[in-house]
Structures are given as C-alpha cells and as structure tokens.
Motif scaffolding. Structure first.
Motif, short mmCIF file in Angstrom:
data_model
loop_
_atom_site.label_atom_id
_atom_site.label_comp_id
_atom_site.label_asym_id
_atom_site.label_seq_id
_atom_site.Cartn_x
_atom_site.Cartn_y
_atom_site.Cartn_z
N LYS A 1 0.83 -1.20 0.00
CA LYS A 1 0.00 0.00 0.00
C LYS A 1 0.86 1.25 0.00
O LYS A 1 1.85 1.35 0.70
CB LYS A 1 -0.93 0.02 1.21
N GLY A 2 0.40 2.21 -0.80
CA GLY A 2 1.07 3.50 -0.88
C GLY A 2 0.26 4.43 -1.75
O GLY A 2 -0.42 4.00 -2.66
N GLY A 3 0.31 5.70 -1.42
CA GLY A 3 -0.35 6.69 -2.27
C GLY A 3 -1.78 7.00 -1.86
O GLY A 3 -2.18 8.15 -1.87
N TRP A 4 -2.56 6.01 -1.50
CA TRP A 4 -3.95 6.25 -1.09
C TRP A 4 -3.98 6.63 0.37
O TRP A 4 -3.14 6.21 1.16
CB TRP A 4 -4.78 4.98 -1.27
N LYS A 5 -5.00 7.37 0.75
CA LYS A 5 -5.20 7.74 2.16
C LYS A 5 -6.25 6.79 2.73
O LYS A 5 -7.43 7.10 2.78
CB LYS A 5 -5.65 9.21 2.25
N TYR A 6 -5.80 5.60 3.12
CA TYR A 6 -6.70 4.60 3.67
C TYR A 6 -7.22 5.05 5.03
O TYR A 6 -6.52 5.77 5.77
CB TYR A 6 -5.96 3.26 3.83
N GLY A 7 -8.41 4.61 5.39
CA GLY A 7 -9.02 4.97 6.66
C GLY A 7 -8.16 4.61 7.85
O GLY A 7 -8.11 5.35 8.84
N GLU A 8 -7.45 3.49 7.76
CA GLU A 8 -6.63 3.07 8.90
C GLU A 8 -5.48 4.05 9.16
O GLU A 8 -5.03 4.22 10.29
CB GLU A 8 -6.10 1.65 8.74
N LEU A 9 -5.01 4.74 8.11
CA LEU A 9 -3.96 5.74 8.31
C LEU A 9 -4.48 6.93 9.11
O LEU A 9 -3.80 7.43 10.01
CB LEU A 9 -3.42 6.24 6.96
N ARG A 10 -5.69 7.35 8.80
CA ARG A 10 -6.29 8.46 9.54
C ARG A 10 -6.50 8.07 11.01
O ARG A 10 -6.27 8.86 11.91
CB ARG A 10 -7.62 8.85 8.90
N ALA A 11 -6.94 6.85 11.23
CA ALA A 11 -7.16 6.39 12.61
C ALA A 11 -5.84 6.32 13.36
O ALA A 11 -5.75 6.76 14.51
CB ALA A 11 -7.85 5.02 12.60
N ALA A 12 -4.81 5.78 12.72
CA ALA A 12 -3.51 5.63 13.38
C ALA A 12 -2.94 6.98 13.81
O ALA A 12 -2.34 7.10 14.88
CB ALA A 12 -2.53 4.90 12.46
N GLU A 13 -3.13 8.00 12.97
CA GLU A 13 -2.65 9.34 13.30
C GLU A 13 -3.25 9.83 14.61
O GLU A 13 -2.60 10.54 15.38
CB GLU A 13 -2.98 10.32 12.18
N LYS A 14 -4.49 9.47 14.89
CA LYS A 14 -5.18 9.93 16.09
C LYS A 14 -4.80 9.14 17.34
O LYS A 14 -5.08 9.57 18.45
CB LYS A 14 -6.69 9.87 15.87
N LEU A 15 -4.17 7.99 17.15
CA LEU A 15 -3.82 7.14 18.30
C LEU A 15 -2.54 7.57 18.99
O LEU A 15 -2.24 7.11 20.08
CB LEU A 15 -3.72 5.67 17.86
N GLY A 16 -1.78 8.42 18.35
CA GLY A 16 -0.58 8.95 18.98
C GLY A 16 0.67 8.14 18.69
O GLY A 16 0.65 7.20 17.89
N PRO A 17 1.76 8.50 19.36
CA PRO A 17 3.07 7.93 19.03
C PRO A 17 3.23 6.45 19.35
O PRO A 17 4.15 5.81 18.84
CB PRO A 17 4.04 8.77 19.85
N ALA A 18 2.36 5.87 20.13
CA ALA A 18 2.48 4.44 20.46
C ALA A 18 1.87 3.55 19.37
O ALA A 18 1.94 2.34 19.45
CB ALA A 18 1.83 4.13 21.81
N PHE A 19 1.28 4.17 18.34
CA PHE A 19 0.71 3.42 17.22
C PHE A 19 1.18 4.09 15.93
O PHE A 19 0.69 5.14 15.55
CB PHE A 19 -0.83 3.42 17.28
#
Length: 178
Positions: A44-62
């Motif tokens: 995966k690369g290039g697309w903004k998958y939903g899991e990427l948005r969620a991971a950003e909100k989980l903070g540095p431990a994810f």
C-alpha cells in the motif's frame, strides 16, 4: 511486558478479505494494553486509507507507515523495479525496527505478497522472523504465505473467500476496503 509474555509470530493469509483488518484489530488490542505498535505496509502506498487516519489519532504508540508503491498489477517492468525498491526499503526498515527492540508488536502488512511477487527474498523474511527478540509479537499478512513462513509461525489463519461484493459488480466501499 511481564516475564510471562512470549512474543508470537502470527500469519494472516488466504484469498479472502480480512487479513490486514485482522492484524489491525490485533494491533488495536495491543495498543489498548499499553503496547507500542508499528505497522509497515509493503504494498500500500499513495492512497489515504481509513486506517492511516485512525492511526494518526492514536498517537506515538501506534505508528503506521505506507512503504509501498500501490497496486502491482499491470505495472510493467519499470513499475516492478519501483515496487521492488520500495519493498526492499520496507524490509530494511522492518529489520531496523526488530533490532531496535522499541516496539512490542510489528505488523508487516502484505509482506507475503511482496515475497510472492519477488519484491523481497523469502530467505530475508525467514531471517527476520528468526531474529526477532523473544518478547516481540511479529505479524505477517498477505496471500500465499510461503510454507517456510507458515512453519515458523505460532499462529496461522487462512482467510477463505466465500462471497465478495466485487464479483457482483459492487465497487470498493469506503470504510470497508479503504
């Protein structure tokens, strides 16, 4: 982690949907237990998958990193070179993360595809599995897991497609496929 914890090697493979989803569910569980998680996506690369948005909100431990070039099908020889270079870089990053022992769980998303497409060598993946620290949980996803990977794993789940909406002409749906 306590002294009862034994890092496992887990594989989610098969032609059915849900391999990455299962790994990410496990990652959420680990994160919820205070564990530090790294997800490296080999394709995966290039697309903004939903899991990427969620991971950003989980903070540095994810932490989740798209390392791939996206879809491989119909890439041509030049495209395959770019995919191979990206997958090799992801493997170097995986090796570094395993050696640093900074994470409790590392997910190598779609690494089985990378092996199957010849983007990374099976021997290198086997070495990575064998070199993992005893406390690290290592998760490998993607179709066509090599028999040698299956043999080294502690848990292997094969997703089997029974029915998929794409076969009925329904396109990929937000929140389901991406």
């Amino acid at each position: 982690m306590d002294n009862q914890t034994r890092g496992l090697t887990l594989v989610f493979t098969g032609n059915g949907k849900g391999k990455t989803t299962a790994a990410l569910g496990m990652a959420m569980r680990a994160w919820g237990q205070g564990m530090k998680v790294l997800v490296l996506q080999f394709i995966k690369g290039g697309w903004k998958y939903g899991e990427l948005r969620a991971a950003e909100k989980l903070g540095p431990a994810f932490e989740m990193r798209q390392m791939g070039e996206g879809f491989i099908r119909d890439s041509g020889e030049e495209g395959l070179k770019a995919h191979r270079a990206a997958a090799q870089e992801a493997l170097v990053e995986a090796r570094r993360a395993v050696q640093e022992e900074d994470y409790d769980m590392i997910i190598l998303d779609e690494i089985n595809y990378a092996v199957n497409y010849g983007l990374v060598d099976l021997a290198d993946v086997l070495d990575l599995i064998r070199s993992k620290p005893p406390r690290l949980h290592l998760v490998l996803t993607g179709r066509n897991a090599a028999d040698e990977v299956v043999d080294l794993a502690d848990l292997v789940t094969e997703m089997r497609e029974v029915k998929h909406p794409f076969a009925a002409g329904i396109p990929a749906q937000k929140g389901i496929e991406f």
